[in-house]
Design a protein around this motif. Structure first.
Motif, PDB file in Angstrom:
ATOM      1  N   SER A  48      68.286 -28.340  48.455  1.00 15.78           N
ATOM      2  CA  SER A  48      68.383 -27.002  47.888  1.00 15.78           C
ATOM      3  C   SER A  48      69.117 -27.122  46.559  1.00 15.78           C
ATOM      4  O   SER A  48      69.863 -28.072  46.337  1.00 15.78           O
ATOM      5  N   ILE A  49      68.914 -26.161  45.683  1.00 18.23           N
ATOM      6  CA  ILE A  49      69.538 -26.202  44.353  1.00 18.23           C
ATOM      7  C   ILE A  49      70.653 -25.176  44.276  1.00 18.23           C
ATOM      8  O   ILE A  49      70.487 -24.020  44.664  1.00 18.23           O
ATOM      9  N   ARG A  50      71.764 -25.619  43.735  1.00 19.01           N
ATOM     10  CA  ARG A  50      72.878 -24.734  43.405  1.00 19.01           C
ATOM     11  C   ARG A  50      73.252 -25.054  41.959  1.00 19.01           C
ATOM     12  O   ARG A  50      73.208 -26.204  41.545  1.00 19.01           O
ATOM     13  N   ILE A  51      73.634 -24.056  41.185  1.00 15.12           N
ATOM     14  CA  ILE A  51      74.026 -24.243  39.784  1.00 15.12           C
ATOM     15  C   ILE A  51      75.545 -24.221  39.696  1.00 15.12           C
ATOM     16  O   ILE A  51      76.190 -23.360  40.294  1.00 15.12           O
ATOM     17  N   GLU A  52      76.106 -25.166  38.943  1.00 16.97           N
ATOM     18  CA  GLU A  52      77.551 -25.216  38.750  1.00 16.97           C
ATOM     19  C   GLU A  52      78.013 -23.937  38.062  1.00 16.97           C
ATOM     20  O   GLU A  52      77.358 -23.437  37.146  1.00 16.97           O
ATOM     21  N   GLU A  53      79.154 -23.406  38.509  1.00 18.31           N
ATOM     22  CA  GLU A  53      79.710 -22.217  37.859  1.00 18.31           C
ATOM     23  C   GLU A  53      80.033 -22.510  36.406  1.00 18.31           C
ATOM     24  O   GLU A  53      80.555 -23.564  36.079  1.00 18.31           O
ATOM     25  N   ARG A  88      75.807 -33.182  51.488  1.00 18.67           N
ATOM     26  CA  ARG A  88      74.888 -33.442  52.601  1.00 18.67           C
ATOM     27  C   ARG A  88      75.207 -32.610  53.839  1.00 18.67           C
ATOM     28  O   ARG A  88      74.401 -32.523  54.748  1.00 18.67           O
ATOM     29  N   ASN A  89      76.369 -32.001  53.898  1.00 17.19           N
ATOM     30  CA  ASN A  89      76.762 -31.182  55.049  1.00 17.19           C
ATOM     31  C   ASN A  89      77.264 -29.814  54.599  1.00 17.19           C
ATOM     32  O   ASN A  89      78.417 -29.461  54.828  1.00 17.19           O
ATOM     33  N   PRO A  90      76.406 -29.017  53.957  1.00 17.91           N
ATOM     34  CA  PRO A  90      76.857 -27.698  53.487  1.00 17.91           C
ATOM     35  C   PRO A  90      77.030 -26.743  54.665  1.00 17.91           C
ATOM     36  O   PRO A  90      76.443 -26.933  55.735  1.00 17.91           O
ATOM     37  N   SER A  91      77.813 -25.719  54.450  1.00 17.18           N
ATOM     38  CA  SER A  91      77.999 -24.725  55.506  1.00 17.18           C
ATOM     39  C   SER A  91      77.820 -23.330  54.929  1.00 17.18           C
ATOM     40  O   SER A  91      78.101 -23.086  53.765  1.00 17.18           O
ATOM     41  N   GLY A  92      77.320 -22.446  55.756  1.00 18.89           N
ATOM     42  CA  GLY A  92      77.270 -21.040  55.396  1.00 18.89           C
ATOM     43  C   GLY A  92      76.062 -20.562  54.630  1.00 18.89           C
ATOM     44  O   GLY A  92      76.045 -19.434  54.177  1.00 18.89           O
ATOM     45  N   VAL A 135      72.438 -29.860  49.829  1.00 22.19           N
ATOM     46  CA  VAL A 135      72.448 -29.028  48.620  1.00 22.19           C
ATOM     47  C   VAL A 135      72.851 -29.896  47.435  1.00 22.19           C
ATOM     48  O   VAL A 135      73.787 -30.690  47.524  1.00 22.19           O
ATOM     49  N   PHE A 136      72.121 -29.748  46.330  1.00 25.75           N
ATOM     50  CA  PHE A 136      72.437 -30.466  45.100  1.00 25.75           C
ATOM     51  C   PHE A 136      72.965 -29.448  44.103  1.00 25.75           C
ATOM     52  O   PHE A 136      72.252 -28.534  43.701  1.00 25.75           O
TER      53      PHE A 136
END
Length: 110
Positions: free
Chosen positions: A54-59, A84-88, A97-98
């Motif tokens: 999954s993609i997440r953008i740095e703040e 590799r072990n995201p939560s929530g 999540v990357f």
């Protein structure tokens, strides 16, 4: 003299620890793919090794998720951090999540 030496030694030890625990960003190369059903589809990265993130953008990044989504179908190099072990989050793909710090469109260089 002893005080200056001790101060320099402690400073050197502190800097050594900082550099020892800092990590270089993770780099993956792949393309964008969408998951889920419209209107709730979300983008993910499929790497050339077959991993899916999954993609997440740095703040505070100078780009948005829309900038990355616009490159669907292009080969892209992503620099960031793998969790590799995201939560929530329910939009988490199988390999985690990357968080993207930077990206480069590699199809421009071909």
């Amino acid at each position: 003299m002893k005080k200056n030496f001790l101060t320099a030694f402690l400073l050197l030890c502190t800097l050594s620890l900082i550099f020892a625990f800092s990590r270089a960003p993770d780099t993956v190369v792949g393309h964008i793919n969408f998951y889920g059903n419209a209107p709730h589809a979300y983008p993910g990265i499929v790497t050339v090794e077959g991993e899916v993130f999954s993609i997440r953008i740095e703040e505070g990044a100078s780009f948005t998720l829309d900038d990355i989504k616009a490159l669907q179908g292009h080969m892209i190099r992503f620099d960031g951090k793998i969790d590799r072990n995201p939560s929530g989050t329910f939009e988490t793909l199988k390999d985690g999540v990357f968080t993207v710090f930077e990206f480069e469109d590699l199809s421009k260089t071909l």
